[in-house]
Design an enzyme around this catalytic site. Structure first.
Site, PDB file in Angstrom:
ATOM      1  N   GLY A 189       0.840  -1.202   0.000  1.00 29.06           N
ATOM      2  CA  GLY A 189       0.000   0.000   0.000  1.00 29.06           C
ATOM      3  C   GLY A 189       0.870   1.244   0.000  1.00 29.06           C
ATOM      4  O   GLY A 189       2.023   1.215  -0.454  1.00 29.06           O
ATOM      5  N   VAL A 190       0.316   2.324   0.541  1.00 29.55           N
ATOM      6  CA  VAL A 190       0.983   3.622   0.437  1.00 29.55           C
ATOM      7  C   VAL A 190       2.309   3.650   1.212  1.00 29.55           C
ATOM      8  O   VAL A 190       3.337   4.061   0.680  1.00 29.55           O
ATOM      9  CB  VAL A 190       0.059   4.743   0.954  1.00 29.55           C
ATOM     10  CG1 VAL A 190       0.565   6.076   0.512  1.00 29.55           C
ATOM     11  CG2 VAL A 190      -1.352   4.537   0.465  1.00 29.55           C
ATOM     12  N   ILE A 191       2.284   3.199   2.469  1.00 29.02           N
ATOM     13  CA  ILE A 191       3.512   3.242   3.266  1.00 29.02           C
ATOM     14  C   ILE A 191       4.571   2.331   2.655  1.00 29.02           C
ATOM     15  O   ILE A 191       5.738   2.710   2.518  1.00 29.02           O
ATOM     16  CB  ILE A 191       3.232   2.827   4.734  1.00 29.02           C
ATOM     17  CG1 ILE A 191       2.352   3.897   5.404  1.00 29.02           C
ATOM     18  CG2 ILE A 191       4.534   2.626   5.510  1.00 29.02           C
ATOM     19  CD1 ILE A 191       2.020   3.634   6.858  1.00 29.02           C
ATOM     20  N   GLU A 210       2.589  -8.547  -1.235  1.00 31.55           N
ATOM     21  CA  GLU A 210       1.211  -8.031  -1.145  1.00 31.55           C
ATOM     22  C   GLU A 210       0.243  -9.199  -1.200  1.00 31.55           C
ATOM     23  O   GLU A 210       0.329 -10.070  -2.064  1.00 31.55           O
ATOM     24  CB  GLU A 210       0.960  -7.031  -2.292  1.00 31.55           C
ATOM     25  CG  GLU A 210      -0.487  -6.651  -2.547  1.00 31.55           C
ATOM     26  CD  GLU A 210      -1.210  -6.001  -1.359  1.00 31.55           C
ATOM     27  OE1 GLU A 210      -0.659  -5.056  -0.772  1.00 31.55           O
ATOM     28  OE2 GLU A 210      -2.323  -6.461  -1.026  1.00 31.55           O
ATOM     29  N   VAL A 277       0.443  -2.992   6.812  1.00 28.03           N
ATOM     30  CA  VAL A 277      -0.782  -3.604   6.294  1.00 28.03           C
ATOM     31  C   VAL A 277      -2.001  -2.776   6.683  1.00 28.03           C
ATOM     32  O   VAL A 277      -3.112  -3.282   6.774  1.00 28.03           O
ATOM     33  CB  VAL A 277      -0.924  -5.055   6.805  1.00 28.03           C
ATOM     34  CG1 VAL A 277       0.182  -5.933   6.233  1.00 28.03           C
ATOM     35  CG2 VAL A 277      -0.893  -5.110   8.332  1.00 28.03           C
ATOM     36  N   GLY A 278      -1.795  -1.499   6.919  1.00 25.93           N
ATOM     37  CA  GLY A 278      -2.892  -0.608   7.285  1.00 25.93           C
ATOM     38  C   GLY A 278      -2.712  -0.077   8.701  1.00 25.93           C
ATOM     39  O   GLY A 278      -1.780  -0.475   9.415  1.00 25.93           O
ATOM     40  N   ARG A 279      -3.597   0.835   9.089  1.00 31.43           N
ATOM     41  CA  ARG A 279      -3.554   1.423  10.431  1.00 31.43           C
ATOM     42  C   ARG A 279      -4.908   1.247  11.097  1.00 31.43           C
ATOM     43  O   ARG A 279      -5.926   1.121  10.417  1.00 31.43           O
ATOM     44  CB  ARG A 279      -3.175   2.912  10.333  1.00 31.43           C
ATOM     45  CG  ARG A 279      -1.736   3.098   9.851  1.00 31.43           C
ATOM     46  CD  ARG A 279      -1.391   4.566   9.681  1.00 31.43           C
ATOM     47  NE  ARG A 279      -1.443   5.329  10.908  1.00 31.43           N
ATOM     48  CZ  ARG A 279      -0.456   5.412  11.808  1.00 31.43           C
ATOM     49  NH1 ARG A 279       0.668   4.743  11.624  1.00 31.43           N
ATOM     50  NH2 ARG A 279      -0.596   6.155  12.894  1.00 31.43           N
ATOM     51  N   ASP A 319      -8.569  10.147  11.704  1.00 33.34           N
ATOM     52  CA  ASP A 319      -8.358   8.707  11.497  1.00 33.34           C
ATOM     53  C   ASP A 319      -9.263   7.853  12.372  1.00 33.34           C
ATOM     54  O   ASP A 319      -9.462   6.664  12.096  1.00 33.34           O
ATOM     55  CB  ASP A 319      -6.901   8.336  11.824  1.00 33.34           C
ATOM     56  CG  ASP A 319      -5.932   8.724  10.709  1.00 33.34           C
ATOM     57  OD1 ASP A 319      -6.356   9.396   9.750  1.00 33.34           O
ATOM     58  OD2 ASP A 319      -4.739   8.352  10.805  1.00 33.34           O
ATOM     59  N   HIS A 451       2.504  27.618 -21.060  1.00 30.45           N
ATOM     60  CA  HIS A 451       3.355  26.701 -21.824  1.00 30.45           C
ATOM     61  C   HIS A 451       4.812  27.083 -21.615  1.00 30.45           C
ATOM     62  O   HIS A 451       5.144  28.275 -21.643  1.00 30.45           O
ATOM     63  CB  HIS A 451       3.027  26.791 -23.309  1.00 30.45           C
ATOM     64  CG  HIS A 451       3.946  25.944 -24.140  1.00 30.45           C
ATOM     65  ND1 HIS A 451       3.818  24.574 -24.211  1.00 30.45           N
ATOM     66  CD2 HIS A 451       5.029  26.277 -24.904  1.00 30.45           C
ATOM     67  CE1 HIS A 451       4.782  24.105 -25.004  1.00 30.45           C
ATOM     68  NE2 HIS A 451       5.518  25.111 -25.427  1.00 30.45           N
TER      69      HIS A 451
END
Ligand code: FAD
Ligand code: NAI
Length: 472
Positions: A189-191, A210, A277-279, A319, A451
């Site tokens: 994942g992100v981390i 994964e 693997v997540g928080r 969170d 541009h």
């Protein structure tokens, strides 16, 4: 008689401290409780984000990007500097300095806004009542409103007991004293991808394990595949559909045993195993169960549309509650809640919360994915434009990636976007702004873009939605 405030917030992360500032701006008397670092005196404010999350990880991503650029690409520009030498300790000191400055800055903001900072662990005792447990004593306070903003901590899995030495979380992987020779990242994942990139750039052999068939499951499959391809070129090795079964911890290394997609047993050896693997939300240690504050089926604090928990006068943000675990989401919720408490009408459109993976290339997304649109049976048009056809990207040697815009087939309203490419985080802001005003692909297509800029790719993707792309 206990000290009394209009508002007491438990947790000084981006959700809590921003809520505190906005409430103070609106005339409330505010106190904020933080336990991090409180045993040593004044607490460290800023939460996960400033202390062990967004900021340290980005400081290391920036340093490692410079190192990899110097080592791998400067010569192509005619700049010859020889082989760069890595000094991990200086890199960490710089990162710590960035964190310290920003954490100190939050204390300054609390003072400026007359917010009382209370060091210690906060506990809800009931509606309007909070206790702060310090190192040697505890004290009770009263408040009209209580906001829970205790954030989240890494999820641990039984097969991989975290010891901080061989098996680590992001808290440790932002502070290694040396480059691990081999690192296994459990969770693509992100981390995993951000910190995996940091250490791979600095010379570690990184393998990502994964559980699901694709990395970053929240992305459209084409974007996830493109990201995996880019990171593979940078040396990261991917093992998707692979489930870690057990770990054997030796003196110098860890051996993981896993089952791959074919059902075969495979093993990985590493000197560090990063579990990401997540928080999970911090729902213990703050008196929630004792006060009867309900949790949702997913284990987060249950709130209604106005952030009200099941206990009268107690609210929750960040969170701790449903939605993406992101600093800017927590901050916006803090602002919206403070305004609601001050009697204003406000709400947060979760559909418009952007999400960025700060790898190189970066991946920035907002709104609906193409796959979700299909699942929902929505008729959409998808416009794409490759970085390779953009003049500025060519000049910068940043030709990997593309912009993808998803617009409603009938109304042309933009429903979502995903950009994989250099600094896509900055490009996405334009699309988010247009979406916030209910804008269409035609709206972006008609805006004059400077541009040469990367942002012309956004305009071209919008034009592609309309069948009028110019440069491809
Ligand atoms: P937190 O930031 O977790 O803060 C909660 C605070 O409450 C903590 O300081 C904690 O000590 C305190 N606390 C808990 N219980 C108590 C108690 N009982 N009493 C007193 N204090 C208590 N998000 C992004 O948007 N962009 C990024 O680039 C990004 N990068 C990240 C990188 C990493 C490695 C990690 C781990 C996270 C990252 N995040 C990122 C996620 C982001 O850090 C969180 O979404 C964000 O910090 C959540 O804010 P919060 O205020 O809800 O909680
Ligand atoms: P994540 O949810 O992003 O990724 C976890 C990955 O682990 C998923 O791909 C999942 O399928 C996989 N997984 C789950 N169980 C597994 C197992 N047993 N074995 C192997 N793989 C398994 O969680 P991550 O990376 O821990 O990050 C936590 C949160 O922190 C993110 O969801 C995000 O909200 C926040 N964050 C945000 C950042 C940003 O905005 N740039 C950066 C870092 C973190």
């Amino acid at each position: 008689m206990a000290d009394a405030f209009d508002l007491i917030i438990i947790g000084a992360g981006p959700g809590g401290y921003v809520c505190a500032i906005r409430a103070a701006q609106l005339g409330m008397s505010v106190a904020i409780i933080e336990k991090r670092g409180a045993e040593g005196g004044a607490p460290d404010l800023g939460g996960t984000c400033l202390n062990v999350g967004c900021i340290p990880s980005k400081a290391l991503l920036d340093s490692s990007e410079r190192f990899a650029m110097t080592r791998d690409h400067l010569a192509e520009h005619g700049i010859k500097v020889g082989t760069p030498k890595l000094d991990v300790s200086t890199m960490m000191q710089r990162k710590d300095g960035v964190v310290k400055t920003l954490v100190g800055g939050i204390s300054g903001l609390m003072k400026k806004n007359n917010i009382t900072v209370l060091g210690g662990r906060g506990e809800v005792l009931g509606s309007g009542r909070v206790r702060v447990i310090g190192k040697t004593s505890s004290q009770e306070y009263q408040a009209k409103h209580i906001v829970l903003a205790m954030g989240s901590v890494p999820i641990e899995i039984p097969q991989l007991p975290v010891d901080g030495e061989r098996i680590v979380t992001s808290d440790h992987a932002i502070a290694f004293a040396a480059v691990p020779k081999k690192m296994v990242v459990v969770g693509g994942g992100v981390i995993g991808l951000e910190l995996g990139s940091v250490w791979a750039r600095l010379g570690s052999q990184v393998q990502v394990v994964e559980f699901l068939p694709q990395i970053c499951p929240f992305l459209d499959a084409d974007i996830a595949k493109a990201l995996q391809r880019s990171l593979s070129k940078q040396g990261l090795e991917f093992h998707c559909s692979t489930k870690v079964e057990s770990a054997e911890i030796g003196k110098k290394s860890v051996t993981l045993s896993a089952t791959n997609a074919k059902g075969e047993t495979v093993s990985f050896e590493a000197d560090k195993v990063l579990v990401c693997v997540g928080r999970k939300p911090v729902t213990v240690g703050a008196g929630l169960a004792e006060a009867g504050i309900a949790l949702s089926d997913r284990g987060r604090v249950q709130v209604d549309n106005n952030f009200r928990t099941s206990l009268s006068g107690v609210y929750a943000i960040g969170d701790l509650i449903d939605g993406p675990m992101l600093a800017h989401k927590a901050e916006e919720e803090g602002v919206v809640l403070a305004e609601i408490l001050a009697g204003q009408a406000n709400t947060l459109d979760h559909h418009l919360i952007p999400n960025v993976v700060y790898t190189e290339p970066e991946v920035a997304t907002v709104g609906i994915t193409e796959a979700a649109a299909k699942e929902q049976g929505r008729k959409v048009r998808v416009g794409k434009f490759n970085y390779a056809a953009n003049g500025r990207a060519r000049a910068a040697d940043a030709t990997e990636g593309y912009v993808k815009i998803i617009a409603d087939d009938k109304s042309d309203r933009i429903l979502g976007a995903a950009i994989i490419g250099h600094r896509s985080s900055d490009l996405l802001a334009e699309i988010v702004a247009v979406m916030a005003f209910g804008g269409s692909a035609e709206d972006i297509a008609r805006i004059c873009h400077s541009h040469p800029t990367f942002s012309e790719s956004v305009k071209e993707a919008a034009l592609d939605c309309l069948g009028r792309v110019l440069h491809s």
